[in-house]
Motif scaffolding. Structure first.
Motif, mmCIF file in Angstrom:
data_model
loop_
_atom_site.group_PDB
_atom_site.id
_atom_site.type_symbol
_atom_site.label_atom_id
_atom_site.label_comp_id
_atom_site.label_asym_id
_atom_site.label_seq_id
_atom_site.Cartn_x
_atom_site.Cartn_y
_atom_site.Cartn_z
ATOM 1 N N ASP A 97 1.054 -1.094 0.098
ATOM 2 C CA ASP A 97 -0.120 -0.077 0.034
ATOM 3 C C ASP A 97 0.929 1.251 0.103
ATOM 4 O OD1 ASP A 97 -1.958 1.916 0.333
ATOM 5 O OD2 ASP A 97 -2.562 1.266 2.456
ATOM 6 N N ARG A 98 1.225 1.811 -1.129
ATOM 7 C CA ARG A 98 1.968 3.032 -1.240
ATOM 8 C C ARG A 98 1.200 4.251 -0.708
ATOM 9 N NH1 ARG A 98 3.433 -1.347 -4.018
ATOM 10 N NH2 ARG A 98 5.345 -1.320 -4.864
ATOM 11 N N ASP A 99 -0.100 4.223 -0.512
ATOM 12 C CA ASP A 99 -0.483 5.326 0.154
ATOM 13 C C ASP A 99 -0.663 5.304 1.795
ATOM 14 O OD1 ASP A 99 -1.515 6.452 -2.195
ATOM 15 O OD2 ASP A 99 -3.270 5.253 -2.278
ATOM 16 N N ASN A 100 -0.016 4.019 2.215
ATOM 17 C CA ASN A 100 0.121 3.847 3.703
ATOM 18 C C ASN A 100 1.144 4.989 3.968
ATOM 19 O OD1 ASN A 100 1.094 3.317 6.209
ATOM 20 N ND2 ASN A 100 0.497 1.059 6.096
ATOM 21 N N PRO A 101 0.917 5.828 5.332
ATOM 22 C CA PRO A 101 2.147 6.830 5.603
ATOM 23 C C PRO A 101 3.138 6.334 6.044
ATOM 24 C CG PRO A 101 0.016 6.810 7.275
ATOM 25 C CD PRO A 101 -0.255 5.919 6.139
ATOM 26 N N TYR A 103 4.575 3.734 4.417
ATOM 27 C CA TYR A 103 5.186 2.847 3.506
ATOM 28 C C TYR A 103 6.794 3.164 3.269
ATOM 29 C CZ TYR A 103 6.534 1.673 -1.348
ATOM 30 O OH TYR A 103 7.248 1.112 -2.354
ATOM 31 N N ASP A 122 7.650 1.012 -8.453
ATOM 32 C CA ASP A 122 7.292 2.423 -8.147
ATOM 33 C C ASP A 122 7.598 3.343 -9.256
ATOM 34 O OD1 ASP A 122 6.439 1.643 -5.605
ATOM 35 O OD2 ASP A 122 8.180 2.510 -4.487
#
Length: 124
Positions: A97-101, A103, A122
């Protein structure tokens, strides 16, 4: 040597906290579906890392679980077993989850091979 055939047993031996997740996966699917299971492993690693971050870095068990999985994944992605390398890239790295703070903090725990694979996914 890590292979597509022996990786899950090695992973379960290294991180016993994954056994309930694996057992549930087998109950739900009647067999091991490696790509599905590794999506679940991705979420487990993210959850363990998040728990570690939420506890102000005081619960090392969560960090150890994440680190042990990451170490095995890093070794496996350069194993020479194309099926295993594809499994990790497509079902672990791609599922992050690249939106996870957290990450980037989680990604910083990766070894060189997983970091390289993350850069690929990415678009770096």
């Amino acid at each position: 040597m890590l292979t597509h055939e022996n990786f899950v047993p090695e992973l379960l031996k290294a991180v016993p906290a994954l056994v309930p997740l694996y057992d549930e996966h087998l109950r739900d699917n009647d067999e091991l579906l490696p790509h599905v299971f590794f999506g679940e492993v991705t979420r487990f690693v993210e959850a363990e890392h998040s728990k570690f971050c939420r506890t102000a870095h005081t619960n090392d068990e969560h960090l150890r679980n994440a680190q042990n999985i990451i170490a095995l994944l890093d070794a496996a992605i350069v194993s020479g077993d194309a099926d295993l390398e594809n499994l990790i890239g497509a079902s672990f790295v791609e599922s992050l989850d690249r939106d996870n703070p957290n990450y980037l903090h989680l990604r910083a725990l990766f070894g060189p091979a997983l970091r390289k694979e993350c850069r690929h996914w990415d678009g770096e």
